[in-house]
Write an enzyme that holds these catalytic residues in place. Structure first.
Site, PDB file in Angstrom:
ATOM      1  N   ARG A 102      -2.152   7.027   0.392  1.00  0.00           N
ATOM      2  CA  ARG A 102      -2.352   8.778   0.343  1.00  0.00           C
ATOM      3  C   ARG A 102      -3.214   9.488   1.153  1.00  0.00           C
ATOM      4  NH1 ARG A 102       0.384  11.918  -3.451  1.00  0.00           N
ATOM      5  NH2 ARG A 102       1.338   9.756  -4.072  1.00  0.00           N
ATOM      6  N   THR A 106      -3.814  15.930   2.505  1.00  0.00           N
ATOM      7  CA  THR A 106      -2.416  16.728   2.152  1.00  0.00           C
ATOM      8  C   THR A 106      -2.203  15.935   0.900  1.00  0.00           C
ATOM      9  OG1 THR A 106      -1.589  14.856   3.449  1.00  0.00           O
ATOM     10  CG2 THR A 106      -2.195  16.830   4.650  1.00  0.00           C
ATOM     11  N   ASP A 198      -7.920  -1.886 -12.180  1.00  0.00           N
ATOM     12  CA  ASP A 198      -7.296  -1.946 -10.861  1.00  0.00           C
ATOM     13  C   ASP A 198      -6.906  -3.129 -10.305  1.00  0.00           C
ATOM     14  OD1 ASP A 198      -7.237  -2.443  -7.781  1.00  0.00           O
ATOM     15  OD2 ASP A 198      -8.383  -0.348  -7.543  1.00  0.00           O
ATOM     16  N   ASP A 201      -7.713  -5.206  -7.078  1.00  0.00           N
ATOM     17  CA  ASP A 201      -9.057  -5.700  -7.126  1.00  0.00           C
ATOM     18  C   ASP A 201      -9.073  -6.930  -7.950  1.00  0.00           C
ATOM     19  OD1 ASP A 201     -10.349  -3.856  -5.593  1.00  0.00           O
ATOM     20  OD2 ASP A 201     -11.397  -2.744  -7.158  1.00  0.00           O
TER      21      ASP A 201
HETATM   22  N1  URA Z   1      -3.192   1.003  -9.786  1.00  0.00           N
HETATM   23  C1  URA Z   1      -3.811   0.121 -10.351  1.00  0.00           C
HETATM   24  O1  URA Z   1      -4.469  -0.713  -9.742  1.00  0.00           O
HETATM   25  N2  URA Z   1      -4.160   0.550 -11.720  1.00  0.00           N
HETATM   26  C2  URA Z   1      -3.786   1.579 -12.349  1.00  0.00           C
HETATM   27  O2  URA Z   1      -3.913   1.731 -13.622  1.00  0.00           O
HETATM   28  C3  URA Z   1      -3.031   2.129 -11.710  1.00  0.00           C
HETATM   29  C4  URA Z   1      -2.861   2.207 -10.436  1.00  0.00           C
END
Ligand code: URA
Length: 207
Positions: A102, A106, A198, A201
């Site tokens: 993203r 913008t 995440d 990660d």
């Molecule tokens: N991407 C992720 O890794 N975790 C989320 O909670 C939302 C988007």
């Protein structure tokens, strides 16, 4: 349409992924285990054809999947974390890779890498992304698959947010969503609650 794959094995495995102390190794393994079970559900209606083969006691009628025209579409980077599990179930399929980020100014999605399998218009596309959050990346991925002629699209997710599901149902009502859970909501940063954190990660060990 949303299909929540609600099974004791899936619920148990998702509980492991939700733990803050889950190791990278364990997260990777269990994410792929859930991906196998999602694939099982998402391919339930594949067409079969009959054929006769030589069995141990003579000819026997068997069935095999007709056409075998599937492409798996992991969205970079976290979608890679489900790829092995899916390929365990459908080992011969073509892999189409999509990378989208993203633009922070913008807020528009930018396609930075797209390499689709040939004859995409004949294939069932199984999009892979552990998290269906706002639905922005997914919607762009569906747009680009449709632009390439693909008409049969399904998405596989470990966890989905109601906001993302609503967006996809509005923008792409023909696309089927398979998820292990629909969680409560997104937080102000677009993370799913309670979610997994995440997922990229966790899969790549880059926390
Ligand atoms: N991407 C992720 O890794 N975790 C989320 O909670 C939302 C988007």
């Amino acid at each position: 349409m949303v299909h929540v794959v609600d099974h004791p094995l899936v619920r148990h495995k998702l509980g492991i992924l939700r733990r803050d102390d889950v190791s990278t190794k364990n997260f990777r393994e269990v994410a792929n285990e859930i991906a196998r079970l999602l694939t099982y559900e998402a391919t339930k209606d594949l067409e079969l054809e009959s054929l006769s083969v030589q069995g141990w006691a003579g000819p026997v009628d068997v069935e095999e999947i007709k056409g075998k025209k599937i492409t798996v579409v992991p969205i970079l980077r976290a979608g890679i974390g489900m790829l092995d599990g899916v390929l365990d179930m459908v080992p011969g399929v073509k892999v189409s890779v999509v990378g989208i980020f993203r633009n922070e100014e913008t807020l528009e999605p930018v396609r930075y890498y797209v390499k689709l399998a040939g004859n995409i218009e004949e294939r069932l596309a199984l999009i892979l992304d552990p998290m269906l959050a706002t639905g922005g990346t997914l919607s762009t991925t569906i747009d680009l698959l449709k632009e390439a002629g693909c008409t049969n699209i399904r998405g596989l997710f470990l966890v989905a947010a109601p906001e993302g599901i609503e967006r996809i149902e509005r923008e792409h009502p023909d696309v089927h969503i398979y998820t292990a859970a629909v969680d409560e909501r997104l937080n102000e940063n677009g993370y799913i609650l309670p979610g997994l954190g995440d997922a990229g990660d966790k899969i790549f060990g880059t926390k």
